[in-house]
Each structure stands twice: as C-alpha cells, then as structure tokens.
Design a protein around this motif. Structure first.
Motif, short mmCIF file in Angstrom:
data_model
loop_
_atom_site.label_atom_id
_atom_site.label_comp_id
_atom_site.label_asym_id
_atom_site.label_seq_id
_atom_site.Cartn_x
_atom_site.Cartn_y
_atom_site.Cartn_z
N ARG A 251 36.37 32.76 -47.73
CA ARG A 251 36.62 32.69 -49.26
C ARG A 251 37.93 32.85 -49.63
O ARG A 251 38.69 32.57 -50.71
CB ARG A 251 35.86 34.05 -49.89
CG ARG A 251 35.98 34.08 -51.32
CD ARG A 251 35.12 35.53 -51.84
NE ARG A 251 33.82 35.67 -51.22
CZ ARG A 251 33.25 36.49 -50.16
NH1 ARG A 251 34.26 37.13 -49.77
NH2 ARG A 251 32.29 36.31 -49.76
N GLU B 171 35.57 27.19 -52.31
CA GLU B 171 34.25 26.99 -52.84
C GLU B 171 33.61 25.94 -51.81
O GLU B 171 32.36 25.88 -51.55
CB GLU B 171 34.16 26.48 -54.35
CG GLU B 171 34.62 27.56 -55.18
CD GLU B 171 35.99 27.81 -55.40
OE1 GLU B 171 36.38 28.89 -55.54
OE2 GLU B 171 36.68 26.90 -54.71
N GLU B 172 34.19 24.81 -51.61
CA GLU B 172 33.69 23.79 -50.54
C GLU B 172 33.54 24.32 -49.35
O GLU B 172 32.39 23.95 -48.60
CB GLU B 172 34.63 22.69 -50.57
CG GLU B 172 34.62 21.73 -52.08
CD GLU B 172 35.63 20.77 -51.92
OE1 GLU B 172 35.33 19.56 -51.82
OE2 GLU B 172 36.72 20.97 -51.86
N GLU C 250 30.46 26.34 -49.41
CA GLU C 250 28.93 25.46 -49.39
C GLU C 250 28.65 24.79 -48.15
O GLU C 250 27.57 24.84 -47.62
CB GLU C 250 29.12 24.37 -50.49
CG GLU C 250 28.06 23.23 -50.49
CD GLU C 250 26.88 23.86 -50.88
OE1 GLU C 250 25.86 23.41 -50.64
OE2 GLU C 250 26.79 25.05 -51.49
#
Length: 408
Positions: A18, A50-51, A54
């Motif tokens: 993060r 964010e990627e 994921e």
C-alpha cells in the motif's frame, strides 16, 4: 509458531504494498535475474499501489499458480550485492498438492525467511540477534524492510564457524553413513555431533568454556581436538575417581610373597576424603604365589631381571616370560626401593577379582581387557579415569562393563 502467524505477515505485506515499498512481481525468474544483475527495474516495480494490491488479492485467492508471482521488497537497485536488490518476501505454495502438516491447505501464500524472521524479531521485542556470518546479507535485506516499516533494527552479532580439525559434521554424509551401516547412529564416536561428544564424556561445560574463550568472531576459527580435550580435562581431573584397567591382559605370577597384604588405593590422589578401593592379596601354595593381570604393553616392555613396582603394592623382579604370562620374584614392599632402582610403576588387577571390560575408542575400535572389581558399583554416565590409560564414560555396567574413551 510461524505457520500460526500467517495473518500477521499478510498485514505487513499489505502495508508495504500500500505504501509503495513492495510489489508483486510476475516476471519469469530468469528474466528478472538478468534485469537485476544490470540494476534495471522490471515492469512490475512501478505499478501503482492499487494495482499491486489487486495482484496481491489474486495471489491469495488463486489467481496465480505456484511460481507465477512473488512479493518483493524494494531496495536500492544499485546496491553492490545483487542478492540484496529487491529480495523476495512471499511466494505461492500449492498447498493442495503439498499440504502443510499443521494448517493443511488453509493458506497458499507463505513468507520467506527474511520477512517472517524479521517481523517476528521486531514484534517479539528481540534486542540482539546472534547468528552465523552467512546471515550478513540477510541483515542488509531486513534493514530495508525495517526502514520501510519505521522500525529500528536490533543489535546484530555475526560469528564465523567454529571448526575442529578432522571433525566430521556433514549432516547429509552422516545420514548416508548411517543408512549404509558405516555409523551406528548420531552418537557414533567417530563423529563430532553433540550426541557423540556426550557419549564419549565431553562435557557441555567444556564446550561452552571453549566457545566463550574463542569469542564471537566473523572469521572462521579452527581448533584441534586437543584444544577441546584440554578444556574437558581441566573439568574432569578434579572430580573423576581413579580405577585400574588392563588392556589385552597378561598374567603376572609373583613368587615368594612373604605375607598376606591389604592395599588401599585412593579414589583420587589429591582428595583422600573421597575414599579408597581396598584389596587383599593372599599368596598361595608352596611358592607363596600371588597372581595378577597386567597390560600387554607393560608385559612386552618388561626386561629380565628388571624391577617393576605394582602401584601402591610392592616391587617385583622379572624372571621369565612367555607369550601369555610373566614370572616374577617378590623383591620388596618399600616404594623407596623402586624409586632408587628407577623402576617403572604399572597398574594391576588381582586375578580372580577382574571385571570384563570393553573400551570403545574414538575410531570405534574396541579395546578389550579387565577392569578392577570396584568398578562393579559404577553407574552409567559416570566419568572416571582409568589410570595410565585415560578418562572414560560408563555406558553399560551389567555382566560386562562397556565404556567410551574420552581422552587422556
């Protein structure tokens, strides 16, 4: 137990991802290796947090298979040691195929050593890390993770290997030797395992004292067996009782012993309060003969007409010898006579009182002989000194005494 702490490691992995201090890498290992050797980032490194999160979710939920993705901690790609550059922190294990013995297939993403140990050290309040110098690179890796998480790295002390000349310590070769019947087990006297040293009578205190005196050094230190024996001897000598053992026994017949004698042999030459072993020697027959067992090496060294002194008993003069026995004449009782004649002092065992004894040597050879009768009361694991032979540890004491040789 680390397998119970997977959620803890996941928490910090997500924090690193993060905050942009780690990334999920899906590069082929060989492709990544070529890039890292050139200090070049892979395409995964610069994806947004964010990627990365994921991709992390896909790792946890089965979107990637084993070997397809790893989490890497960001470091300095220009670091002189390529092993430090963006080191792997977590990987996927197919726990359906290889279930964990404790948690089964509950988790599929597992931390590697540097992440798990590094996080545990901090959370458990470790202030000093003491480990082998092969972990120096691991310290550098973990320091990057600590910096990312805002932690202070504990004091680290690294030491080199402590080796003993001729000591055999390769675990894989020891296991192979046991499987092939070369070694009887981990405590085979030819090995330098703790089990083998314990069986021989090398004390933990001696090992500890030697290691403390050597001290933590980053360089490897090589010592000899004699170094270890010296430490052990210093501990054993004041506390070990003395007994007689004759190897390869040869009969000694002494004629014209003038009277029955009682001899008291001290258990320790410097500690009379420890007590004595007591034996009565009674001559028999018209020639007043007393019979003893002596060691073959003493019998072989004896010369015709030479005076020998049986320790604490009396002096004799050798008259004749055969392959299996010596004939001698009683000479005198006084030790002063032996001293003036520069007579050799030899140990002995009164015939008829002997205890069969097997001494297992450091090379696993067995020295057979007789121990004195007082040895019957000794308990297993007792360490004693066979005079003029060496220290030994009692292993078994039933119909036959079995001991392991320690050292001189």
């Amino acid at each position: 137990i680390q397998s119970d702490r997977l959620p803890v490691y996941y928490k910090y992995a997500e924090q690193l991802l993060r905050e942009g201090n780690a990334y999920v890498c899906v590069c082929q290992p060989e492709q990544f290796r070529k890039r890292i050797l050139k200090s070049s980032p892979c395409s995964c490194r610069d994806l947004s947090p964010e990627e990365q999160l994921e991709r992390w979710r896909l790792m946890l939920e089965g979107g990637y298979s084993e070997g397809q993705a790893v989490v890497r901690v960001k470091t300095d790609l220009m670091h002189p040691n390529p092993a430090v550059r963006d080191w792997p922190a977590l990987r996927i294990i197919d726990t359906e195929k290889y279930p964990h013995p404790r948690v089964g297939s509950k988790f599929r993403v597992w931390p590697l050593y540097n992440m798990a140990a590094g996080i545990d050290d901090h959370l458990m309040g470790v202030t000093h890390v003491i480990r082998g110098k092969e972990h120096l690179t691991n310290q550098v890796r973990q320091e990057y993770m600590y910096k990312h998480l805002g932690w202070s790295y504990p004091e680290a002390i690294h030491y080199g290997r402590l080796k003993i000349t001729g000591a055999f310590l390769s675990k894989s070769k020891i296991v192979q030797g046991m499987q092939e019947g070369v070694y009887k087990g981990w405590d085979d006297p030819r090995l330098a395992t703790f089990a083998a040293l314990r069986k021989r009578g090398i004390t933990p205190a001696a090992i500890k004292k030697m290691i403390i005196d050597v001290g933590p050094k980053t360089a490897d230190v090589t010592l000899s067996w004699e170094n270890l024996y010296a430490y052990n001897r210093k501990l054993l000598d004041p506390q070990s009782d003395r007994y007689f053992f004759v190897s390869d026994p040869v009969e000694l017949r002494v004629k014209n012993v003038p009277k029955a004698l009682t001899v008291k042999l001290p258990l320790h030459p410097e500690k009379p309060e420890r007590g004595f072993r007591e034996y009565s020697v009674t001559p028999e027959g018209d020639d007043s003969v007393a019979c003893f067992w002596i060691a073959k090496k003493d019998a072989d060294a004896a010369k015709m007409g030479e005076m020998l002194r049986l320790i604490e008993l009396f002096n004799v003069k050798i008259e004749s010898a055969t392959a299996n026995s010596l004939e001698a004449q009683f000479s005198s009782i006084a030790y002063e006579d032996a001293r003036k004649a520069k007579a050799k002092l030899i140990h002995w065992i009164l015939k008829g009182t002997e205890v069969p004894c097997q001494v297992v040597m450091p090379d696993a050879a067995v020295s057979s002989g007789f121990a004195e009768n007082a040895c019957k009361r000794l308990k297993p694991n007792t360490i004693i000194q066979f005079e003029r032979f060496g220290f030994v540890r009692i292993d078994k004491n039933d119909a036959e005494l079995v001991v392991y040789y320690t050292h001189k």
